[in-house]
Write a protein that holds these residues in place. Structure first.
Motif, PDB file in Angstrom:
ATOM      1  N   SER A  81       0.960  -1.333  -0.197  1.00 46.80           N
ATOM      2  CA  SER A  81      -0.043   0.030  -0.227  1.00 46.80           C
ATOM      3  C   SER A  81       1.093   1.233  -0.148  1.00 46.80           C
ATOM      4  CB  SER A  81      -0.922  -0.056   1.376  1.00 46.80           C
ATOM      5  OG  SER A  81      -1.815   1.165   1.440  1.00 46.80           O
ATOM      6  N   SER A  82       0.497   2.196  -0.908  1.00 45.77           N
ATOM      7  CA  SER A  82       1.231   3.573  -0.755  1.00 45.77           C
ATOM      8  C   SER A  82       0.317   4.797  -0.126  1.00 45.77           C
ATOM      9  CB  SER A  82       1.501   3.763  -2.325  1.00 45.77           C
ATOM     10  OG  SER A  82       0.559   3.864  -3.068  1.00 45.77           O
ATOM     11  N   ASP A  83      -0.767   4.142   0.521  1.00 44.62           N
ATOM     12  CA  ASP A  83      -1.679   5.268   0.954  1.00 44.62           C
ATOM     13  C   ASP A  83      -1.923   5.068   2.322  1.00 44.62           C
ATOM     14  OD1 ASP A  83      -3.499   3.302   0.543  1.00 44.62           O
ATOM     15  OD2 ASP A  83      -4.478   4.107  -1.059  1.00 44.62           O
ATOM     16  N   GLY A  84      -1.144   4.312   3.102  1.00 44.95           N
ATOM     17  CA  GLY A  84      -1.383   4.060   4.615  1.00 44.95           C
ATOM     18  C   GLY A  84      -2.321   2.968   4.639  1.00 44.95           C
ATOM     19  N   GLY A  85      -2.490   2.126   3.808  1.00 47.58           N
ATOM     20  CA  GLY A  85      -3.367   0.896   4.407  1.00 47.58           C
ATOM     21  C   GLY A  85      -4.556   1.141   3.602  1.00 47.58           C
ATOM     22  N   ASP A  86      -5.103   2.285   3.024  1.00 51.27           N
ATOM     23  CA  ASP A  86      -6.472   2.476   2.531  1.00 51.27           C
ATOM     24  C   ASP A  86      -6.871   1.382   1.212  1.00 51.27           C
ATOM     25  OD1 ASP A  86      -6.834   4.275   4.374  1.00 51.27           O
ATOM     26  OD2 ASP A  86      -6.656   5.880   3.040  1.00 51.27           O
ATOM     27  N   THR A  87      -5.625   1.289   0.461  1.00 50.38           N
ATOM     28  CA  THR A  87      -5.970   0.263  -0.640  1.00 50.38           C
ATOM     29  C   THR A  87      -4.782  -0.526  -0.774  1.00 50.38           C
ATOM     30  OG1 THR A  87      -5.012   1.997  -2.216  1.00 50.38           O
ATOM     31  CG2 THR A  87      -7.466   2.002  -2.071  1.00 50.38           C
ATOM     32  N   TRP A  88      -4.865  -1.884  -1.518  1.00 48.59           N
ATOM     33  CA  TRP A  88      -3.898  -2.775  -1.548  1.00 48.59           C
ATOM     34  C   TRP A  88      -3.728  -3.190  -3.070  1.00 48.59           C
ATOM     35  CZ3 TRP A  88      -0.972  -3.190   2.677  1.00 48.59           C
ATOM     36  CH2 TRP A  88      -1.481  -2.702   3.744  1.00 48.59           C
TER      37      TRP A  88
END
Length: 459
Positions: A81-88
């Protein structure tokens, strides 16, 4: 932000997380603690799958980069994830091939010949000099162990394989530089031949500059555990926790001290059937005190199988000598994980029989501590289909079954935010009683929940 070089990463940095919108709130010691809605990295067909993680903190939690165990196309693998775990998204082939860089395979040189046999473990954090390649015969547990002992018992020394180097590239993508590896490292010999050397059951703390402290669990071969009847027991337990330190960023590791062994633990007034074993280690906010939190009895001890609080061990001389004190009575009993947020807050996770998170906003082992029951928080924030059974909320030994291994991972995402990752399963990991039919399901899932510790403004 800093922390973009895995082999120099101060301990485990983090893992995945959840939606940024806050969910549950609480307060302790003049601080507000908020929790975000948990997210999952996928449902596995494996009955139990403990989380592993690698994370790179950022200026904000929402821009941190994470690598964690997940599921893609029905297969157990790694997701990023590159958005803190919002998307994978699925991890790259290079990362999958490297195994997530959590393994620390070493070539243990037998004292009577020149042959080498890989035998080592894993670490939930980035160990300087650790390799992500190779196939260790021990991964921090009994894998590769025959009749309670490793096949090639030795006191060392060991030489680790050259590590892959991880970094954060464009737009927060976690990368491995093709064909690039770090330097192999050496680990000094132990005082006795060991039957188990498990980095995954320990921790790594960054002490500043090029200095790190590692605290693997060992089980010395020459001091086997005997049952009360005098019969040798090869399944459990004779744990010790030792301290290795490097001052050259992982090129060489020196054995600087023993934190505790079963005999010294008992002598200090801490009865233990297992001996000290699973642990984590952090440098506290004063920049001088090292804290090692370790398990002493988490249900595997013979004959009582008791669950007792962790032990706090502290050192102010860079790991040479240690003082022992009991953790709070509510803080028990298996595989503790620990982090210190940049704002100084001290956080511990773990459990069994319950699954808990404990926070000391003051950043000191003396507390005050606040306990958060993870299943209760989880159930208040997710849809019913993803919830734990109500009976597992605030679980006690009397319940007699677990809906989680209670093995967790902790990480730092930003100055005031961390993440706890945990497992939900449909089969029991122990306890002696059958799981109620309504709580049984096939497979297991890993969830992660972000938490933020914010000082409250005076009014």
């Amino acid at each position: 932000h800093t922390y973009v070089h895995t082999q120099r990463l101060p301990h485990s940095m983090a893992l995945l997380m959840t939606l940024w919108a806050a969910g549950h709130m609480g307060s302790v010691g003049g601080n507000e603690v908020t929790f975000a809605t948990p997210t999952t990295t996928g449902h596995s067909t494996s009955a139990r799958r403990d989380p592993s993680l690698l994370a790179f903190a950022s200026a904000t939690a929402a821009t941190s980069s994470l690598l964690v165990t997940g599921v893609v196309g029905g297969a157990d693998t790694w997701v990023v994830s590159s958005d803190g775990g919002d998307t994978w998204t699925p991890a790259s082939e290079a990362i999958v091939s490297a195994g997530g860089a959590f393994y620390v395979p070493t070539a243990a040189v037998a004292p009577d010949d020149d042959t080498t046999t890989p035998q080592s473990g894993a670490n939930h954090g980035a160990v300087p000099g650790a390799s992500g390649s190779g196939k260790p015969t021990i991964k921090g547990n009994v894998v590769g162990v025959e009749a309670g002992y490793v096949r090639n018992v030795t006191a060392g020394p060991w030489t680790s394989l050259a590590p892959e180097l991880y970094s954060v590239g464009d737009e927060g993508a976690i990368e491995i530089a093709a064909g690039t590896v770090g330097e192999a490292s050496t680990w000094a010999a132990l005082p006795h031949p060991t039957a188990l050397l498990a980095w995954s059951s320990g921790g790594v703390a960054h002490l500043g500059g090029d200095s790190y402290l590692a605290t693997p669990w060992v089980w010395y071969h020459d001091t086997p555990f005997y049952s009360p009847s005098g019969k040798l027991t090869l399944t459990c337990c004779n744990g010790s926790v030792v301290a290795y330190r490097t001052d050259d960023c992982g090129k060489s590791w020196v054995l600087v001290g023993e934190i505790a062994n079963r005999q010294s633990l008992i002598a200090a007034g801490f009865p233990s059937e297992e001996g000290p074993n699973e642990n984590d280690v952090v440098l506290l906010k004063d920049g001088k005190t090292i804290l090692c939190v370790f398990r002493r009895d988490g249900g595997d001890g013979v004959p009582s199988h008791t669950h007792v609080p962790y032990v706090f061990a502290t050192s102010t001389d860079r790991g040479v000598t240690w003082s022992l004190a009991s953790a709070p009575a509510m803080m028990l009993s298996a595989r503790p994980r620990a982090v210190v947020l940049p704002n100084g807050a001290l956080v511990v996770s773990g459990g069994r029989p319950a699954l808990n998170l404990w926070i000391s906003p003051s950043g000191t082992p003396a507390g005050p501590w606040k306990k958060y029951d993870i299943p209760t928080l989880h159930n208040s924030l997710v849809a019913p289909v993803n919830q734990f059974c109500d009976a597992f909320e605030n679980a006690t030994v009397a319940l007699g079954w677990y809906q989680s291994s209670c093995y967790t991972q902790l990480g730092v995402l930003s100055s005031d935010t961390g993440v706890v990752c945990y497992e939900k399963q449909g089969a029991t990991s122990g306890g002696g009683h059958a799981v109620p039919p309504e709580c049984v399901f096939a497979g297991s899932s890993i969830f992660c929940m972000r938490f933020t510790v914010t000082p409250q403004l005076a009014t």
